[in-house]
Design a protein around this motif. Structure first.
Motif, PDB file in Angstrom:
ATOM      1  N   ALA A  30      -6.266   3.355  -5.202  1.00 31.80           N
ATOM      2  CA  ALA A  30      -4.966   2.506  -4.848  1.00 31.80           C
ATOM      3  C   ALA A  30      -3.545   3.690  -5.088  1.00 31.80           C
ATOM      4  CB  ALA A  30      -4.899   1.291  -5.520  1.00 31.80           C
ATOM      5  N   LEU A  31      -3.739   4.397  -6.158  1.00 29.53           N
ATOM      6  CA  LEU A  31      -2.639   5.512  -6.189  1.00 29.53           C
ATOM      7  C   LEU A  31      -2.596   6.335  -5.351  1.00 29.53           C
ATOM      8  CD1 LEU A  31      -0.460   6.568  -8.167  1.00 29.53           C
ATOM      9  CD2 LEU A  31      -2.333   7.884  -9.368  1.00 29.53           C
ATOM     10  N   VAL A  32      -3.648   6.950  -4.771  1.00 31.35           N
ATOM     11  CA  VAL A  32      -3.703   8.010  -3.740  1.00 31.35           C
ATOM     12  C   VAL A  32      -3.159   7.478  -2.422  1.00 31.35           C
ATOM     13  CG1 VAL A  32      -5.098   9.501  -2.205  1.00 31.35           C
ATOM     14  CG2 VAL A  32      -5.361   9.542  -5.019  1.00 31.35           C
ATOM     15  N   ASN A  33      -3.676   6.129  -2.045  1.00 35.06           N
ATOM     16  CA  ASN A  33      -3.079   5.598  -0.913  1.00 35.06           C
ATOM     17  C   ASN A  33      -1.697   5.292  -0.905  1.00 35.06           C
ATOM     18  OD1 ASN A  33      -5.403   5.477   0.678  1.00 35.06           O
ATOM     19  ND2 ASN A  33      -6.097   3.514  -0.135  1.00 35.06           N
ATOM     20  N   THR A  34      -1.320   4.576  -1.933  1.00 38.08           N
ATOM     21  CA  THR A  34       0.151   4.504  -2.316  1.00 38.08           C
ATOM     22  C   THR A  34       1.107   5.761  -2.151  1.00 38.08           C
ATOM     23  OG1 THR A  34      -0.302   2.858  -3.669  1.00 38.08           O
ATOM     24  CG2 THR A  34       2.112   3.536  -3.768  1.00 38.08           C
ATOM     25  N   ILE A  35       0.552   7.096  -2.968  1.00 36.33           N
ATOM     26  CA  ILE A  35       1.328   8.203  -2.432  1.00 36.33           C
ATOM     27  C   ILE A  35       1.114   8.772  -1.151  1.00 36.33           C
ATOM     28  CG2 ILE A  35       1.165  10.615  -3.173  1.00 36.33           C
ATOM     29  CD1 ILE A  35       0.034   9.981  -5.801  1.00 36.33           C
ATOM     30  N   LEU A  36       0.259   8.308  -0.125  1.00 36.59           N
ATOM     31  CA  LEU A  36       0.157   8.689   1.109  1.00 36.59           C
ATOM     32  C   LEU A  36       1.200   8.195   1.860  1.00 36.59           C
ATOM     33  CD1 LEU A  36      -3.835   9.507   1.598  1.00 36.59           C
ATOM     34  CD2 LEU A  36      -1.990  11.216   1.549  1.00 36.59           C
ATOM     35  N   LEU A  58       1.779 -17.386   7.124  1.00 34.01           N
ATOM     36  CA  LEU A  58       1.349 -16.220   6.255  1.00 34.01           C
ATOM     37  C   LEU A  58       1.427 -16.416   5.000  1.00 34.01           C
ATOM     38  CD1 LEU A  58       0.644 -13.248   6.299  1.00 34.01           C
ATOM     39  CD2 LEU A  58       3.045 -12.592   6.496  1.00 34.01           C
ATOM     40  N   LEU A  59       2.375 -17.071   4.305  1.00 34.89           N
ATOM     41  CA  LEU A  59       2.597 -17.412   2.881  1.00 34.89           C
ATOM     42  C   LEU A  59       1.449 -18.394   2.463  1.00 34.89           C
ATOM     43  CD1 LEU A  59       6.442 -17.176   2.353  1.00 34.89           C
ATOM     44  CD2 LEU A  59       4.931 -15.571   1.972  1.00 34.89           C
ATOM     45  N   LEU A  96       4.014  -6.365   5.533  1.00 34.27           N
ATOM     46  CA  LEU A  96       4.751  -7.463   4.837  1.00 34.27           C
ATOM     47  C   LEU A  96       3.485  -7.883   4.035  1.00 34.27           C
ATOM     48  CD1 LEU A  96       6.524  -9.702   7.481  1.00 34.27           C
ATOM     49  CD2 LEU A  96       7.425  -8.802   5.537  1.00 34.27           C
ATOM     50  N   VAL A  97       2.482  -7.969   4.537  1.00 34.94           N
ATOM     51  CA  VAL A  97       1.407  -8.415   3.730  1.00 34.94           C
ATOM     52  C   VAL A  97       1.145  -7.496   2.740  1.00 34.94           C
ATOM     53  CG1 VAL A  97      -1.481  -8.883   3.565  1.00 34.94           C
ATOM     54  CG2 VAL A  97       0.064  -9.681   5.672  1.00 34.94           C
ATOM     55  N   GLN A  98       1.181  -6.329   2.781  1.00 36.26           N
ATOM     56  CA  GLN A  98       1.070  -5.362   1.561  1.00 36.26           C
ATOM     57  C   GLN A  98       2.076  -5.413   0.585  1.00 36.26           C
ATOM     58  OE1 GLN A  98       1.079  -1.384   2.954  1.00 36.26           O
ATOM     59  NE2 GLN A  98       0.752  -0.332   0.957  1.00 36.26           N
ATOM     60  N   VAL A  99       3.357  -5.749   0.799  1.00 35.08           N
ATOM     61  CA  VAL A  99       4.345  -6.268   0.128  1.00 35.08           C
ATOM     62  C   VAL A  99       4.331  -7.544  -0.831  1.00 35.08           C
ATOM     63  CG1 VAL A  99       6.993  -6.643  -0.071  1.00 35.08           C
ATOM     64  CG2 VAL A  99       6.196  -4.644   1.206  1.00 35.08           C
ATOM     65  N   MET A 100       3.966  -8.366   0.108  1.00 30.75           N
ATOM     66  CA  MET A 100       3.701  -9.922  -0.544  1.00 30.75           C
ATOM     67  C   MET A 100       2.641  -9.496  -1.826  1.00 30.75           C
ATOM     68  SD  MET A 100       6.601 -11.496   0.135  1.00 30.75           S
ATOM     69  CE  MET A 100       5.660 -12.677  -0.888  1.00 30.75           C
ATOM     70  N   ASN A 101       1.480  -9.089  -1.289  1.00 29.31           N
ATOM     71  CA  ASN A 101       0.209  -9.145  -2.057  1.00 29.31           C
ATOM     72  C   ASN A 101       0.740  -8.164  -3.380  1.00 29.31           C
ATOM     73  OD1 ASN A 101      -1.636 -10.456  -0.888  1.00 29.31           O
ATOM     74  ND2 ASN A 101      -2.282  -8.624   0.446  1.00 29.31           N
ATOM     75  N   CYS A 173       6.820  -1.092  -2.385  1.00 31.18           N
ATOM     76  CA  CYS A 173       7.517  -2.176  -1.636  1.00 31.18           C
ATOM     77  C   CYS A 173       9.115  -1.967  -1.191  1.00 31.18           C
ATOM     78  CB  CYS A 173       7.589  -3.613  -2.589  1.00 31.18           C
ATOM     79  SG  CYS A 173       5.798  -4.171  -2.760  1.00 31.18           S
ATOM     80  N   ARG A 174       9.830  -1.496  -2.000  1.00 31.23           N
ATOM     81  CA  ARG A 174      11.001  -1.052  -1.336  1.00 31.23           C
ATOM     82  C   ARG A 174      11.267  -0.213  -0.245  1.00 31.23           C
ATOM     83  NH1 ARG A 174      14.913   2.457  -5.464  1.00 31.23           N
ATOM     84  NH2 ARG A 174      13.383   3.913  -4.914  1.00 31.23           N
ATOM     85  N   GLU A 175      10.256   0.836  -0.136  1.00 33.29           N
ATOM     86  CA  GLU A 175      10.334   1.770   1.008  1.00 33.29           C
ATOM     87  C   GLU A 175       9.962   1.163   2.413  1.00 33.29           C
ATOM     88  OE1 GLU A 175      11.975   4.628   0.821  1.00 33.29           O
ATOM     89  OE2 GLU A 175      12.300   4.571  -1.215  1.00 33.29           O
TER      90      GLU A 175
END
Length: 211
Positions: A30-36, A58-59, A96-101, A173-175
């Motif tokens: 997950a860390l590597v994917n986030t950095i990518l 969605l919610l 959006l799903v990524q942020v909300m999750n 999330c912010r980005e």
């Protein structure tokens, strides 16, 4: 793009984790994917796939998925639609799903008793406001400004939660929200809980799309 990735990897190399923090294979992935993802955003390589999204639906789906985890902890997770008439936005569903999750997961992670409330309401005539409110351990006032910084150590200092994080989730999330012309803000009080407010515009116009 190489220089951007190199800069991020330099940041990774400089992390000093507390001795009791153990990164599992899943967390490392997950860390590597986030950095990518952060690399793609910074280099301008991440685009948007826009489509109409029924935010109440969605919610409801996301709350139902996460309720499995809250039931295990015996805490309440609920969704409230507060005066929502226009509930459809044109945005990127995956992001959006990524942020909300991420935000809901954080609320669950740091809440041991009480409840988590997801509230959807209009934000004037420009978009929708999603608030994720928990009764968790909270964050000290002098630390809240750090939560959106990369590799912040707030997770590692959480103490009684017993859960450690990489400090990249809210930064991403912010980005992502900035890319979608949204916003995210956080308010918190120790031992009383945290509220995360997410603004999603109804539409991303050609003029408002990031260059």
């Amino acid at each position: 793009q190489g220089s951007v990735f190199g800069g991020l990897m330099d940041e990774v190399d400089q992390i000093v984790l507390p001795a009791d923090v153990r990164i599992t294979q899943g967390q490392l992935y997950a860390l590597v994917n986030t950095i990518l993802d952060l690399t793609k955003i910074e280099s301008g390589a991440m685009g948007l796939t826009l489509e109409p999204i029924d935010m109440p639906l969605l919610l409801k789906t996301l709350v139902a998925i996460h309720k499995v985890n809250t039931d295990e902890k015996n805490i309440e997770l609920s969704l409230s639609l507060d005066g929502v008439v226009q509930g459809t936005v044109e945005s990127d569903r995956t992001k959006l799903v990524q942020v909300m999750n991420n935000v809901i997961h954080n609320a669950i992670k740091f809440t041991t008793t009480g409840a988590i409330f997801v509230v959807l309401k209009p934000a004037g005539d420009t978009g929708l406001l999603i608030s994720v409110i928990d009764t968790g351990i909270g964050i000290a006032a002098d630390k809240t400004a750090q939560v959106f910084e990369r590799f912040n150590t707030i997770d590692a200092q959480a103490g009684s939660s017993g859960v450690k994080g990489t400090g990249l989730g809210l930064a991403l999330c912010r980005e992502l929200l900035h890319l979608m012309r949204g916003k995210i803000a956080l308010t918190s009080e120790v031992e009383h809980g945290t509220t995360v407010d997410i603004f999603i515009p109804y539409a991303i116009t050609a003029e408002s799309k990031p260059s």
